[in-house]
Design a protein around this motif. Structure first.
Motif, mmCIF file in Angstrom:
data_model
loop_
_atom_site.group_PDB
_atom_site.id
_atom_site.type_symbol
_atom_site.label_atom_id
_atom_site.label_comp_id
_atom_site.label_asym_id
_atom_site.label_seq_id
_atom_site.Cartn_x
_atom_site.Cartn_y
_atom_site.Cartn_z
ATOM 1 N N LEU A 249 61.223 22.986 62.760
ATOM 2 C CA LEU A 249 61.137 21.793 63.614
ATOM 3 C C LEU A 249 62.500 21.234 64.001
ATOM 4 C CD1 LEU A 249 58.175 19.879 61.904
ATOM 5 C CD2 LEU A 249 58.112 21.370 63.900
ATOM 6 N N THR A 250 63.563 22.029 63.869
ATOM 7 C CA THR A 250 64.885 21.576 64.310
ATOM 8 C C THR A 250 65.689 22.776 64.792
ATOM 9 O OG1 THR A 250 66.958 20.502 63.645
ATOM 10 C CG2 THR A 250 65.775 21.741 61.949
ATOM 11 N N SER A 251 66.456 22.584 65.824
ATOM 12 C CA SER A 251 67.274 23.670 66.374
ATOM 13 C C SER A 251 68.640 23.742 65.704
ATOM 14 C CB SER A 251 67.456 23.480 67.888
ATOM 15 O OG SER A 251 68.052 22.220 68.151
ATOM 16 N N LYS A 252 69.012 22.683 64.985
ATOM 17 C CA LYS A 252 70.308 22.655 64.313
ATOM 18 C C LYS A 252 70.183 23.271 62.930
ATOM 19 C CE LYS A 252 71.970 18.435 66.573
ATOM 20 N NZ LYS A 252 72.483 17.063 66.323
ATOM 21 N N ILE A 253 70.968 24.306 62.687
ATOM 22 C CA ILE A 253 70.935 24.940 61.377
ATOM 23 C C ILE A 253 71.473 24.000 60.314
ATOM 24 C CG2 ILE A 253 71.813 26.899 60.025
ATOM 25 C CD1 ILE A 253 71.916 28.504 62.557
ATOM 26 N N SER A 254 72.431 23.148 60.710
ATOM 27 C CA SER A 254 73.051 22.244 59.736
ATOM 28 C C SER A 254 72.143 21.072 59.380
ATOM 29 C CB SER A 254 74.375 21.706 60.296
ATOM 30 O OG SER A 254 74.144 20.991 61.516
ATOM 31 N N ASP A 255 71.170 20.771 60.242
ATOM 32 C CA ASP A 255 70.306 19.618 60.005
ATOM 33 C C ASP A 255 69.069 20.063 59.237
ATOM 34 O OD1 ASP A 255 69.173 17.148 59.990
ATOM 35 O OD2 ASP A 255 68.483 17.217 62.075
ATOM 36 N N GLN A 256 68.900 19.502 58.067
ATOM 37 C CA GLN A 256 67.717 19.806 57.275
ATOM 38 C C GLN A 256 66.744 18.645 57.341
ATOM 39 O OE1 GLN A 256 69.669 21.303 53.443
ATOM 40 N NE2 GLN A 256 67.981 22.721 53.742
ATOM 41 N N LEU A 257 65.452 18.983 57.262
ATOM 42 C CA LEU A 257 64.404 17.970 57.306
ATOM 43 C C LEU A 257 63.796 17.819 55.912
ATOM 44 C CD1 LEU A 257 62.533 18.854 60.622
ATOM 45 C CD2 LEU A 257 64.496 17.337 60.285
ATOM 46 N N ILE A 258 63.388 16.605 55.624
ATOM 47 C CA ILE A 258 62.701 16.346 54.368
ATOM 48 C C ILE A 258 61.356 15.684 54.674
ATOM 49 C CG2 ILE A 258 64.813 16.120 53.007
ATOM 50 C CD1 ILE A 258 64.467 13.081 53.149
ATOM 51 N N TYR A 259 60.403 15.875 53.755
ATOM 52 C CA TYR A 259 59.104 15.234 53.882
ATOM 53 C C TYR A 259 58.941 14.211 52.773
ATOM 54 C CZ TYR A 259 57.863 18.581 50.199
ATOM 55 O OH TYR A 259 57.836 19.316 49.032
ATOM 56 N N THR A 260 58.171 13.172 53.044
ATOM 57 C CA THR A 260 57.892 12.140 52.047
ATOM 58 C C THR A 260 56.422 11.748 52.120
ATOM 59 O OG1 THR A 260 58.437 10.317 53.552
ATOM 60 C CG2 THR A 260 60.236 11.189 52.165
ATOM 61 N N GLY A 261 55.916 11.260 51.014
ATOM 62 C CA GLY A 261 54.544 10.753 50.964
ATOM 63 C C GLY A 261 54.462 9.640 49.942
ATOM 64 N N GLY A 262 53.659 8.620 50.261
ATOM 65 C CA GLY A 262 53.574 7.484 49.349
ATOM 66 C C GLY A 262 52.414 6.577 49.617
ATOM 67 N N GLU A 263 52.644 5.283 49.387
ATOM 68 C CA GLU A 263 51.569 4.308 49.361
ATOM 69 C C GLU A 263 50.886 4.108 50.710
ATOM 70 O OE1 GLU A 263 53.190 0.579 48.208
ATOM 71 O OE2 GLU A 263 54.638 0.470 49.858
ATOM 72 N N LYS A 264 51.539 4.415 51.812
ATOM 73 C CA LYS A 264 50.945 4.219 53.124
ATOM 74 C C LYS A 264 49.956 5.312 53.511
ATOM 75 C CE LYS A 264 54.677 1.504 55.209
ATOM 76 N NZ LYS A 264 55.645 1.415 56.329
ATOM 77 N N GLY A 265 49.891 6.362 52.712
ATOM 78 C CA GLY A 265 48.980 7.455 53.036
ATOM 79 C C GLY A 265 49.466 8.302 54.185
ATOM 80 N N LEU A 266 50.779 8.323 54.426
ATOM 81 C CA LEU A 266 51.364 9.063 55.543
ATOM 82 C C LEU A 266 52.208 10.219 55.039
ATOM 83 C CD1 LEU A 266 52.762 5.994 57.516
ATOM 84 C CD2 LEU A 266 50.566 7.098 57.882
ATOM 85 N N VAL A 267 52.158 11.323 55.763
ATOM 86 C CA VAL A 267 53.146 12.392 55.589
ATOM 87 C C VAL A 267 54.194 12.171 56.674
ATOM 88 C CG1 VAL A 267 53.584 14.869 55.623
ATOM 89 C CG2 VAL A 267 51.462 14.004 54.647
ATOM 90 N N ARG A 268 55.430 11.959 56.239
ATOM 91 C CA ARG A 268 56.487 11.622 57.201
ATOM 92 C C ARG A 268 57.648 12.597 57.052
ATOM 93 N NH1 ARG A 268 57.446 5.408 55.756
ATOM 94 N NH2 ARG A 268 58.480 5.295 57.804
ATOM 95 N N LEU A 269 58.281 12.902 58.175
ATOM 96 C CA LEU A 269 59.431 13.809 58.207
ATOM 97 C C LEU A 269 60.679 13.036 58.593
ATOM 98 C CD1 LEU A 269 57.881 16.926 60.019
ATOM 99 C CD2 LEU A 269 57.950 16.420 57.573
ATOM 100 N N TRP A 270 61.795 13.399 57.935
ATOM 101 C CA TRP A 270 63.066 12.694 58.142
ATOM 102 C C TRP A 270 64.183 13.708 58.329
ATOM 103 C CZ3 TRP A 270 62.732 7.257 57.748
ATOM 104 C CH2 TRP A 270 61.536 6.776 57.205
ATOM 105 N N SER A 271 65.146 13.331 59.149
ATOM 106 C CA SER A 271 66.342 14.148 59.334
ATOM 107 C C SER A 271 67.389 13.718 58.317
ATOM 108 C CB SER A 271 66.900 13.973 60.750
ATOM 109 O OG SER A 271 68.206 14.518 60.836
ATOM 110 N N VAL A 272 67.906 14.674 57.553
ATOM 111 C CA VAL A 272 68.959 14.346 56.578
ATOM 112 C C VAL A 272 70.234 13.948 57.302
ATOM 113 C CG1 VAL A 272 70.406 15.297 54.743
ATOM 114 C CG2 VAL A 272 67.978 15.856 54.811
ATOM 115 N N GLU A 273 70.521 14.597 58.413
ATOM 116 C CA GLU A 273 71.762 14.340 59.144
ATOM 117 C C GLU A 273 71.799 12.939 59.730
ATOM 118 O OE1 GLU A 273 74.438 17.034 62.056
ATOM 119 O OE2 GLU A 273 72.433 16.566 62.829
ATOM 120 N N SER A 274 70.712 12.539 60.394
ATOM 121 C CA SER A 274 70.707 11.232 61.051
ATOM 122 C C SER A 274 70.096 10.129 60.192
ATOM 123 C CB SER A 274 69.939 11.315 62.372
ATOM 124 O OG SER A 274 68.560 11.588 62.120
#
Length: 818
Positions: A249-274
């Motif tokens: 889900l990213t074209s930048k090799i240097s940019d890694q994505l992380i996923y999180t899950g918690g109390e809101k019941g959402l699966v969310r994706l975040w950019s480590v770089e930004s």
């Protein structure tokens, strides 16, 4: 007159399959190839085939609740920890227990198996981190340093690599990095969190570590200098966090994505770089405000991830786009199934592929019978009590404790689109409000208009009234209907069930006041009252083939009524608790009923006899439905089990006919062997046929007619047969010896055969026989009794010998005197 359909084969034999609960909350784990799913089910662990949703194994617990579990990535091992402090390692697929031992001084809270399926790390309430060899089931490392309960753990290591580390987080808010090669703590990360750390993960190259906690932040740490690189504000208490594979889900090799899950019941994706969220707002997976994400299961080789929700649901999302399309939803536990019905359009074979469930919650679940994937219909604000489906399956009505009825329309897309993604097949069409109490019964008109709309809806409530509602036509958006066509005071107590006649001319209501009433649909006037039940009536259903209705009551009976003269024509007794549901099957020739005794019974309407009693539930069976082709009946109960009873009467008749023909052939073959005195073949065949009397007679004939020297039985070939029996044959013959040994007339035969067996087989062979102890316990006392009797006869024979000798002496004396 009793309703009887001509030329109908009565259903008497059923094969069953079931959708069983497999998850009650807590830990869940998936193998890397996505074939196996391991989940905690109370104190037990269930292994499920993830592709089909079918249960493969159930590992019995040790009497205490499971605290955590892990399935090795290669699917060869499952590790289970419970509140008993025991850690058990099982080998799959045979579920063989390799070792059980005390792992920690407190319950193990978290566990992780490395990517090579070599090591498993555990963290416990005693604040200790331990590492174990998975195949050998022994401890390799023990680390102490945390001052609180271990709340997160992660192992990093690569096959053949020199770097092996474990990261652990605790409710002391600190993260410790343990070096498995140096066998010591190499870093303490203590400036990043102010609350419990719940999620830890290493990047694929091990250069970064992320940590997520209930303080609503994700921290990114460098594993080179163990410094804090970045803090990402996520604005929700987290239960899990992890890295996605590079390039997803990213074209930048240097940019890694992380996923999180918690109390809101959402699966969310975040950019480590930004540090920004890349998931659009619509990518929510929550089913209600109270449901959160307790874990997210992901492997770097996957192109999807699985969210474990706190309502015991697993949701699979594909990583093809940032909105995380849902692939399927698996309900780990449907709860108490109050009502169910086949729903959705019919397929090419004329059957429906989905089930709509009312599960003691405000939500309605629509389950795919093939994949067990489900979608949730949300609109009710309190528990849904009853549902009904139109004849074509395209309209679903629901009602419950929120005093409202709702009708849902099947959309053109269906539950599964061409892209393989799951969609909500039913959309809310209209809401009907007006009752002042919970609605206990709802029914949709059986006939539809030319535009394929049901003409009306009937509801019955705890406010003792029944209402007819007109369905608004061609509504583009959900509408609310507040004015019924008519309202009638129907009963003196709660209304439990409503049904509409196949021609839409009448409808019936069943009530706790022990009566059933038949009404005119046109004007809402009572046309007949059915009296006869001694307790409240739970169910009423019209026959689709004649003017009869069937009712089920709290008085444990099922009754069939003629609605021409409103008389009871047949009463069926057999349930030991309230009859909660009853309906016609087999073109009206049979009735199937379900009760509070957990049983489903099939009755012959003409004779009144019970054709079959079906048992696969451990609690009340609240609901019944039959498939449109009349070949399957489905039942749902308070035990969360949904059972499909498939009619196999014809197959059973064919099988029985074939078995009877085979038996006749073998009987003739046995007679031929006896006639030709082929005792070896005759004995083996009699054993396989399990004919105790024929087998006994064979041995009697052999013993009586033969006395071959060196043979115990009388023929050496028979001795040879007995000494070469397979374990199953040995087990069967020992049971026959046990029975024959109890009778003095057949004990001699039994003892001779037993003698041959004891001389032919070593003790180890007998230990392989199932239930050998009980067999021997029955053999020993009778054998001792026979031995005692024989000994006494031998002693008494000495007196005869003495008497004869004395007589001989007297006779000789007299001869001498002469």
């Amino acid at each position: 007159m009793v309703p009887v359909a001509s030329s109908v084969t009565l259903k008497t034999a059923f094969a069953h399959s079931a959708i069983e609960p497999f998850f009650t909350g807590g830990s869940a784990s998936v193998s890397e190839d996505q074939t196996l799913l391991a989940t905690a089910y109370g104190e037990d662990v269930v292994i499920t085939d993830l592709s089909t949703g079918q249960r493969k194994h159930k590992i019995k617990g040790d009497g205490e609740q499971v605290t955590t579990l892990a399935l090795s990535p290669d699917g060869k091992y499952v590790v289970i920890c419970s509140r008993s402090l025991q850690m058990r390692i099982f080998q799959l697929p045979e579920c063989k227990l390799m070792r059980s031992f005390k792992a920690h001084d407190g319950p193990v809270i978290v566990m992780h198996i490395d990517s090579t399926s070599t090591l498993v790390a555990t963290g416990a309430a005693d604040g200790v981190v331990k590492v174990w060899d998975l195949a050998g089931a022994f401890n390799t490392h023990t680390f102490r340093g945390h001052t609180g309960v271990i709340s997160a753990i992660r192992v990093f290591g690569q096959k053949g690599g020199a770097r092996w580390q474990v990261a652990s987080g605790s409710d002391d808010t600190k993260i410790r990095i343990w070096d498995l090669v140096k066998r010591k703590c190499v870093a303490v990360l203590e400036e990043g969190h102010v609350s419990v750390v719940r999620g830890l993960d290493f990047s694929s190259d091990g250069s970064l570590l992320i940590s997520g906690g209930r303080d609503k932040v994700v921290n990114v740490w460098s594993m080179k200098n163990y410094g804090l690189v970045k803090t990402i504000l996520v604005f929700e208490a987290l239960e899990t966090a992890g890295f996605l594979s590079s390039g997803i889900l990213t074209s930048k090799i240097s940019d890694q994505l992380i996923y999180t899950g918690g109390e809101k019941g959402l699966v969310r994706l975040w950019s480590v770089e930004s540090g920004e969220e890349i998931t659009p707002e619509q990518a929510t997976v929550q089913t209600s405000e109270e449901v959160g994400v307790s874990d997210i299961i992901y492997y770097p080789s996957w192109n999807d991830l699985i969210a474990v929700l706190s309502d015991q649901t697993l949701v699979e999302h594909t990583l093809t786009s940032t909105d995380l399309p849902m692939v399927r939803r698996l309900a780990g536990n449907n709860g108490e199934v109050i009502d169910l019905a086949y729903a959705g359009p019919v397929d090419g074979e004329g059957v429906q592929k989905y089930l709509a469930l009312a599960t003691n919650s405000p939500e309605i679940r629509v389950i795919s019978i093939e994949t067990q994937s489900s979608v949730v219909l949300q609109a009710h604000t309190d528990i849904v009590i009853c549902i009904d489906v139109s004849i074509d399956g395209l309209w679903l009505a629901s009602a419950g404790k929120d005093n409202a009825a709702r009708i849902w329309r099947w959309t053109a897309s269906g539950m599964e689109d061409t892209d393989g993604k799951e969609h909500n097949g039913f959309q809310l069409y209209a809401t009907f409000k007006g009752h002042l109490g919970s609605i206990g019964g709802v029914a949709i008109a059986r006939l539809v208009t030319q535009a394929a709309y049901p003409k009306f809806l009937i509801t019955g409530s705890q406010d003792f009234t029944v209402k007819k509602w007109a369905l608004p036509l061609a509504a583009d958006e959900p509408v609310e209907v507040a004015k019924p066509v008519f309202t009638r005071k129907a009963h003196e107590k709660d209304i439990n069930s409503v049904d509409i006649a196949p021609n839409d001319e009448f409808f019936a209501t069943a009530s706790q006041d022990r009566t059933v009433k038949i009404w005119s649909v046109e004007d809402g006037e009572t046309v007949g009252i059915l009296r006869g039940h001694k307790r409240g009536v739970w169910s009423v259903k019209f026959s689709a083939y004649d003017k009869f209705v069937v009712t089920g009551s709290g008085d444990k009976t099922v009754k069939v009524w003629n609605i021409r003269d409103y008389t009871c024509v047949k009463t069926f007794e057999g349930h030991t608790n309230s009859v909660l549901k009853a309906l016609f099957i087999s073109s009206g020739a049979q009735i199937v009923s379900a009760g509070g005794d957990g049983l489903v019974k099939v009755w012959d309407v003409k004779s009144g006899e019970c054709n079959a009693t079906l048992d696969n539930h451990e609690d009340k069976v609240w609901s019944l439905a039959h498939r449109s082709d009349d070949k399957v009946v489905v039942s749902g109960g308070g035990d969360s089990v949904i059972t499909f009873w498939e009619d196999v009467t014809e197959e059973e008749l064919v099988r029985q006919a074939e078995a009877d023909a085979e038996l006749v052939e073998k009987e003739q073959e046995l007679s031929n062997y006896v006639f030709r005195k082929e005792w070896r073949n005759a004995i083996l065949l009699a054993l396989s046929l399990d004919h105790p009397s024929r087998l006994l007679n064979l041995f009697r004939i052999v013993i009586a007619e033969n006395a071959e020297k060196g043979s115990i039985i009388g023929l050496k070939e028979v001795d040879a047969v007995l000494s070469s029996l397979a374990p199953a044959q040995l087990q069967l013959l020992l049971r026959r010896i046990r029975d024959w040994n109890t009778n003095a007339r057949t004990a001699t035969v039994a003892q001779r055969i037993l003698n041959v067996l004891l001389l032919s087989f070593p003790p180890e062979k007998f230990l392989e026989v199932e239930d050998i102890k009980r067999t021997l316990d029955a053999l020993v006392p009778y054998s001792e009794r026979h031995y005692t009797r024989a000994s006494e006869l031998l002693e008494e024979s000495y007196i005869v010998d003495y008497t004869l000798r004395q007589m001989d002496e007297v006779l000789m004396t007299k001869i001498d005197e002469m």
